[in-house]
Design a protein around this motif. Structure first.
Motif, PDB file in Angstrom:
ATOM      1  N   VAL A  32     -11.999 -51.193  49.530  1.00 13.69           N
ATOM      2  CA  VAL A  32     -13.052 -50.396  48.902  1.00 13.69           C
ATOM      3  C   VAL A  32     -13.820 -51.314  47.958  1.00 13.69           C
ATOM      4  O   VAL A  32     -13.237 -52.042  47.160  1.00 13.69           O
ATOM      5  N   VAL A  33     -15.139 -51.286  48.051  1.00 13.59           N
ATOM      6  CA  VAL A  33     -15.999 -52.181  47.270  1.00 13.59           C
ATOM      7  C   VAL A  33     -17.038 -51.349  46.516  1.00 13.59           C
ATOM      8  O   VAL A  33     -17.613 -50.406  47.078  1.00 13.59           O
ATOM      9  N   HIS A  34     -17.249 -51.675  45.249  1.00 11.01           N
ATOM     10  CA  HIS A  34     -18.287 -50.986  44.467  1.00 11.01           C
ATOM     11  C   HIS A  34     -19.668 -51.310  45.010  1.00 11.01           C
ATOM     12  O   HIS A  34     -20.485 -50.430  45.233  1.00 11.01           O
ATOM     13  N   GLY A  35     -19.941 -52.600  45.207  1.00  3.81           N
ATOM     14  CA  GLY A  35     -21.167 -53.011  45.885  1.00  3.81           C
ATOM     15  C   GLY A  35     -22.317 -53.417  45.002  1.00  3.81           C
ATOM     16  O   GLY A  35     -23.247 -54.075  45.479  1.00  3.81           O
ATOM     17  N   SER A  36     -22.304 -53.053  43.722  1.00  3.19           N
ATOM     18  CA  SER A  36     -23.427 -53.446  42.849  1.00  3.19           C
ATOM     19  C   SER A  36     -22.938 -53.704  41.425  1.00  3.19           C
ATOM     20  O   SER A  36     -23.537 -53.244  40.452  1.00  3.19           O
ATOM     21  N   ILE A  37     -21.843 -54.454  41.332  1.00  2.00           N
ATOM     22  CA  ILE A  37     -21.304 -54.815  40.012  1.00  2.00           C
ATOM     23  C   ILE A  37     -22.237 -55.820  39.340  1.00  2.00           C
ATOM     24  O   ILE A  37     -22.560 -56.866  39.903  1.00  2.00           O
ATOM     25  N   ASP A  38     -22.677 -55.513  38.123  1.00  5.01           N
ATOM     26  CA  ASP A  38     -23.475 -56.447  37.328  1.00  5.01           C
ATOM     27  C   ASP A  38     -23.411 -56.037  35.864  1.00  5.01           C
ATOM     28  O   ASP A  38     -22.690 -55.095  35.497  1.00  5.01           O
ATOM     29  N   SER A  39     -24.167 -56.721  35.023  1.00  6.72           N
ATOM     30  CA  SER A  39     -24.126 -56.469  33.579  1.00  6.72           C
ATOM     31  C   SER A  39     -24.558 -55.058  33.235  1.00  6.72           C
ATOM     32  O   SER A  39     -24.065 -54.460  32.260  1.00  6.72           O
ATOM     33  N   ASP A  40     -25.497 -54.493  34.001  1.00  3.93           N
ATOM     34  CA  ASP A  40     -25.994 -53.152  33.708  1.00  3.93           C
ATOM     35  C   ASP A  40     -24.967 -52.075  34.024  1.00  3.93           C
ATOM     36  O   ASP A  40     -24.936 -51.020  33.362  1.00  3.93           O
ATOM     37  N   ASN A  41     -24.142 -52.297  35.041  1.00 12.89           N
ATOM     38  CA  ASN A  41     -23.246 -51.251  35.523  1.00 12.89           C
ATOM     39  C   ASN A  41     -21.842 -51.318  34.933  1.00 12.89           C
ATOM     40  O   ASN A  41     -21.082 -50.360  35.060  1.00 12.89           O
ATOM     41  N   VAL A  42     -21.476 -52.436  34.321  1.00 13.12           N
ATOM     42  CA  VAL A  42     -20.163 -52.564  33.691  1.00 13.12           C
ATOM     43  C   VAL A  42     -20.342 -52.362  32.183  1.00 13.12           C
ATOM     44  O   VAL A  42     -20.965 -53.177  31.509  1.00 13.12           O
ATOM     45  N   LEU A  43     -19.773 -51.276  31.690  1.00 16.09           N
ATOM     46  CA  LEU A  43     -19.880 -50.943  30.270  1.00 16.09           C
ATOM     47  C   LEU A  43     -18.589 -51.330  29.564  1.00 16.09           C
ATOM     48  O   LEU A  43     -17.492 -51.177  30.113  1.00 16.09           O
ATOM     49  N   SER A  44     -18.721 -51.819  28.350  1.00 16.54           N
ATOM     50  CA  SER A  44     -17.551 -52.260  27.588  1.00 16.54           C
ATOM     51  C   SER A  44     -17.620 -51.743  26.164  1.00 16.54           C
ATOM     52  O   SER A  44     -18.690 -51.420  25.643  1.00 16.54           O
ATOM     53  N   GLY A  45     -16.463 -51.666  25.547  1.00 13.51           N
ATOM     54  CA  GLY A  45     -16.357 -51.204  24.176  1.00 13.51           C
ATOM     55  C   GLY A  45     -14.986 -51.557  23.615  1.00 13.51           C
ATOM     56  O   GLY A  45     -14.170 -52.198  24.281  1.00 13.51           O
ATOM     57  N   VAL A  46     -14.727 -51.116  22.396  1.00 15.79           N
ATOM     58  CA  VAL A  46     -13.475 -51.424  21.721  1.00 15.79           C
ATOM     59  C   VAL A  46     -12.582 -50.187  21.742  1.00 15.79           C
ATOM     60  O   VAL A  46     -12.976 -49.108  21.291  1.00 15.79           O
ATOM     61  N   ILE A  47     -11.391 -50.353  22.297  1.00 13.38           N
ATOM     62  CA  ILE A  47     -10.377 -49.298  22.336  1.00 13.38           C
ATOM     63  C   ILE A  47      -9.069 -49.905  21.851  1.00 13.38           C
ATOM     64  O   ILE A  47      -8.604 -50.925  22.399  1.00 13.38           O
ATOM     65  N   ASP A  48      -8.476 -49.272  20.834  1.00 11.01           N
ATOM     66  CA  ASP A  48      -7.226 -49.767  20.242  1.00 11.01           C
ATOM     67  C   ASP A  48      -7.356 -51.233  19.828  1.00 11.01           C
ATOM     68  O   ASP A  48      -6.496 -52.074  20.130  1.00 11.01           O
ATOM     69  N   HIS A  49      -8.457 -51.538  19.193  1.00  4.15           N
ATOM     70  CA  HIS A  49      -8.712 -52.871  18.630  1.00  4.15           C
ATOM     71  C   HIS A  49      -8.859 -53.954  19.701  1.00  4.15           C
ATOM     72  O   HIS A  49      -8.767 -55.144  19.391  1.00  4.15           O
ATOM     73  N   ALA A  50      -9.079 -53.567  20.940  1.00  2.00           N
ATOM     74  CA  ALA A  50      -9.266 -54.544  22.025  1.00  2.00           C
ATOM     75  C   ALA A  50     -10.553 -54.213  22.774  1.00  2.00           C
ATOM     76  O   ALA A  50     -10.854 -53.044  23.036  1.00  2.00           O
ATOM     77  N   GLN A  51     -11.298 -55.247  23.102  1.00  2.00           N
ATOM     78  CA  GLN A  51     -12.535 -55.063  23.859  1.00  2.00           C
ATOM     79  C   GLN A  51     -12.194 -54.958  25.346  1.00  2.00           C
ATOM     80  O   GLN A  51     -11.617 -55.881  25.933  1.00  2.00           O
ATOM     81  N   VAL A  52     -12.552 -53.835  25.962  1.00  2.00           N
ATOM     82  CA  VAL A  52     -12.186 -53.569  27.351  1.00  2.00           C
ATOM     83  C   VAL A  52     -13.360 -52.921  28.085  1.00  2.00           C
ATOM     84  O   VAL A  52     -14.373 -52.540  27.478  1.00  2.00           O
ATOM     85  N   VAL A  53     -13.203 -52.800  29.403  1.00  2.00           N
ATOM     86  CA  VAL A  53     -14.178 -52.086  30.217  1.00  2.00           C
ATOM     87  C   VAL A  53     -13.968 -50.590  29.998  1.00  2.00           C
ATOM     88  O   VAL A  53     -12.877 -50.061  30.244  1.00  2.00           O
ATOM     89  N   THR A  54     -15.009 -49.904  29.540  1.00  2.00           N
ATOM     90  CA  THR A  54     -14.902 -48.462  29.271  1.00  2.00           C
ATOM     91  C   THR A  54     -15.421 -47.612  30.422  1.00  2.00           C
ATOM     92  O   THR A  54     -15.006 -46.462  30.584  1.00  2.00           O
ATOM     93  N   GLY A  55     -16.313 -48.165  31.219  1.00  2.00           N
ATOM     94  CA  GLY A  55     -16.858 -47.388  32.331  1.00  2.00           C
ATOM     95  C   GLY A  55     -17.635 -48.260  33.292  1.00  2.00           C
ATOM     96  O   GLY A  55     -18.096 -49.349  32.933  1.00  2.00           O
ATOM     97  N   ILE A  56     -17.757 -47.792  34.525  1.00  2.00           N
ATOM     98  CA  ILE A  56     -18.567 -48.468  35.540  1.00  2.00           C
ATOM     99  C   ILE A  56     -19.469 -47.412  36.182  1.00  2.00           C
ATOM    100  O   ILE A  56     -18.995 -46.356  36.618  1.00  2.00           O
ATOM    101  N   THR A  57     -20.736 -47.711  36.254  1.00  2.00           N
ATOM    102  CA  THR A  57     -21.726 -46.754  36.754  1.00  2.00           C
ATOM    103  C   THR A  57     -22.321 -47.212  38.087  1.00  2.00           C
ATOM    104  O   THR A  57     -21.983 -48.285  38.599  1.00  2.00           O
ATOM    105  N   ASN A  58     -23.216 -46.390  38.620  1.00  2.00           N
ATOM    106  CA  ASN A  58     -24.009 -46.704  39.822  1.00  2.00           C
ATOM    107  C   ASN A  58     -23.126 -47.014  41.028  1.00  2.00           C
ATOM    108  O   ASN A  58     -22.981 -48.170  41.441  1.00  2.00           O
ATOM    109  N   TRP A  59     -22.572 -45.970  41.642  1.00  2.00           N
ATOM    110  CA  TRP A  59     -21.709 -46.098  42.802  1.00  2.00           C
ATOM    111  C   TRP A  59     -22.476 -45.829  44.097  1.00  2.00           C
ATOM    112  O   TRP A  59     -21.888 -45.415  45.107  1.00  2.00           O
ATOM    113  N   SER A  60     -23.749 -46.097  44.109  1.00  2.00           N
ATOM    114  CA  SER A  60     -24.574 -45.788  45.284  1.00  2.00           C
ATOM    115  C   SER A  60     -24.283 -46.702  46.471  1.00  2.00           C
ATOM    116  O   SER A  60     -24.584 -46.361  47.612  1.00  2.00           O
TER     117      SER A  60
END
Length: 426
Positions: free
Chosen positions: A192-220
């Motif tokens: 299974v492949v997302h197909g359009s991974i890039d800076s716009d679609n990979v969202l990041s933030g701080v959770i439990d004092h660690a910077q992690v991927v919080t969400g991935i968008t645009n699954w078209s």
């Protein structure tokens, strides 16, 4: 606040009754798609998308199909959030507005990441989780499926369109064609492949004092295909240490024997420049076209400077041919003299011993008939004797030698006289 954002906010009020909005911000100037961020009074944020061209409409419909394929059970397998479709409002046969919830986090820019940071590890974990999803997530939703041959053919077809534009240098086209024709490069297990991974679609933030991927968008563009397609963004960043760190994290979550993923990732990152050019030409967007041409020019210059990594398998270097030794005339004469003067006259030859000879057994004439009669019996047992001899040869070789027993014939045995007493004469 633009006019289109106000319109979208009003449409959202009709599509989502009970939700009040106090702010709307337009976030794109794309002529084919209007997008606005709507802020609700309850603190939630909603994304409104209204396509103005059929191509953009088709992309949103594919995105919705991808999100629907990612049901609750599937999303529980992912270490990040996925957006959901909240509502759809149809204004006309070819005029609709889609409303999605906005995910928390900000866009991820690789040039700001540390190879030893938690976000690099989280990106590898996120990609591994996507590629670990069962294939029926895609097949049950009737989304595209591509085997390795299909993937290569798809990019060859796109490359032909790129060549027709006349804006791609021949050196790059030759490089891409050579990689796409390398069958050994495309031996991998489709996932299974997302197909359009890039800076716009990979969202990041701080959770439990660690910077992690919080969400991935645009699954078209979700499909079954080459996992390296999701690495084009990473390997195209020209940050080898970061790419190694992400790939290491990925391999721990998605163990595989894909030895050419890195090469294909570089290939797809370069082809993305050509795809961006085709997109700009299709829209007639001069800004996109100029941006794509600049990226392509940089790639061509890097190729000329031998700065791009190889796209095909790197073969082991052939052992260099040793140069001939440059001898002087005197040294040559010395070597020739030594070769011609060599003879076996003074060479010691090791004496080869053939062992001691066995004595010839002499058979008494009286026993000749018996010996002849026993020959036939011995001949009949010859085959079995050979087998037994082979099986016991090793064992007998290890046994210590025994003293021979002397056999005395009765005819030559000396006569033993009884002992005489003192009173007997004879």
């Amino acid at each position: 606040m633009g006019k289109s954002s106000l319109i979208l906010a009003a449409l959202a009020k009709a599509a989502l009754p009970g939700v009040d909005f106090n702010r709307a911000v337009e976030v794109t100037n794309d002529s084919s798609l209007k997008v606005a961020v709507l802020y609700a009074t309850d603190g939630s944020t909603i994304i409104a998308k209204r396509p103005t061209r059929q191509s953009a409409r088709n992309e949103i419909e594919l995105q919705v199909r991808g999100l629907q394929a990612l049901g609750e059970s599937t999303r529980s397998r992912l270490p990040f959030a996925v957006e959901s479709l909240l509502s759809r409002l149809d204004l006309a046969p070819n005029d609709s507005v889609w409303f999605f919830n906005q995910l928390e986090g900000s866009e991820t820019y690789l040039d700001k990441l540390s190879p030893s940071g938690t976000l690099a590890e989280s990106i590898g974990e996120a990609l591994g989780a996507i590629h670990n999803l069962p294939l029926n997530v895609v097949t049950d939703a009737f989304l595209p499926e591509f085997n390795p041959a299909d993937i290569a053919l798809k990019y060859v077809t796109e490359m032909d369109k790129m060549a027709e534009t006349g804006k791609i240098p021949a050196s790059l086209l030759d490089r891409w064609q050579g990689a796409l024709e390398d069958v050994s490069l495309f031996r991998y297990q489709p996932t299974v492949v997302h197909g359009s991974i890039d800076s716009d679609n990979v969202l990041s933030g701080v959770i439990d004092h660690a910077q992690v991927v919080t969400g991935i968008t645009n699954w078209s563009e979700m499909h079954i295909g080459d996992p390296a397609e999701d690495f084009g963004w990473i390997f195209g960043s020209a940050l080898p240490e970061l790419a190694d760190a992400i790939l290491l994290s990925y391999n721990t979550r998605h163990p595989n024997s894909d030895t050419t993923l890195r090469q294909r990732g570089h290939l797809y990152s370069e082809l993305q420049a050509g795809r961006w050019l085709l997109h700009g030409l299709a829209l007639g967007d001069e800004e996109i076209i100029a941006d794509a041409e600049e990226i392509i020019a940089d790639l061509a210059q890097a190729l000329e400077n031998d700065e791009l990594p190889p796209l095909t398998k790197v073969l082991a270097p052939i052992a260099p041919v040793l140069p001939l030794i440059d001898l002087t005339d005197d040294e040559v004469e010395s070597v020739e003299a030594a070769a011609t003067s060599f003879s076996f006259e003074n060479t010691e030859i090791e004496e080869v011993s053939f062992g001691s000879t066995e004595p010839i057994e002499v058979i008494d004439p009286v026993d000749a008939d018996d010996a002849a009669a026993s020959d036939s019996a011995e001949a009949s047992d010859a085959d079995s004797d050979v087998e037994l001899e082979a099986s016991f040869s090793a064992a007998s070789a290890e046994e210590p030698a025994t003293e021979p027993v002397e056999v005395i014939d009765d005819k030559t045995r000396p006569i033993e006289l009884p002992a005489k007493s003192d009173n007997e004469l004879f």
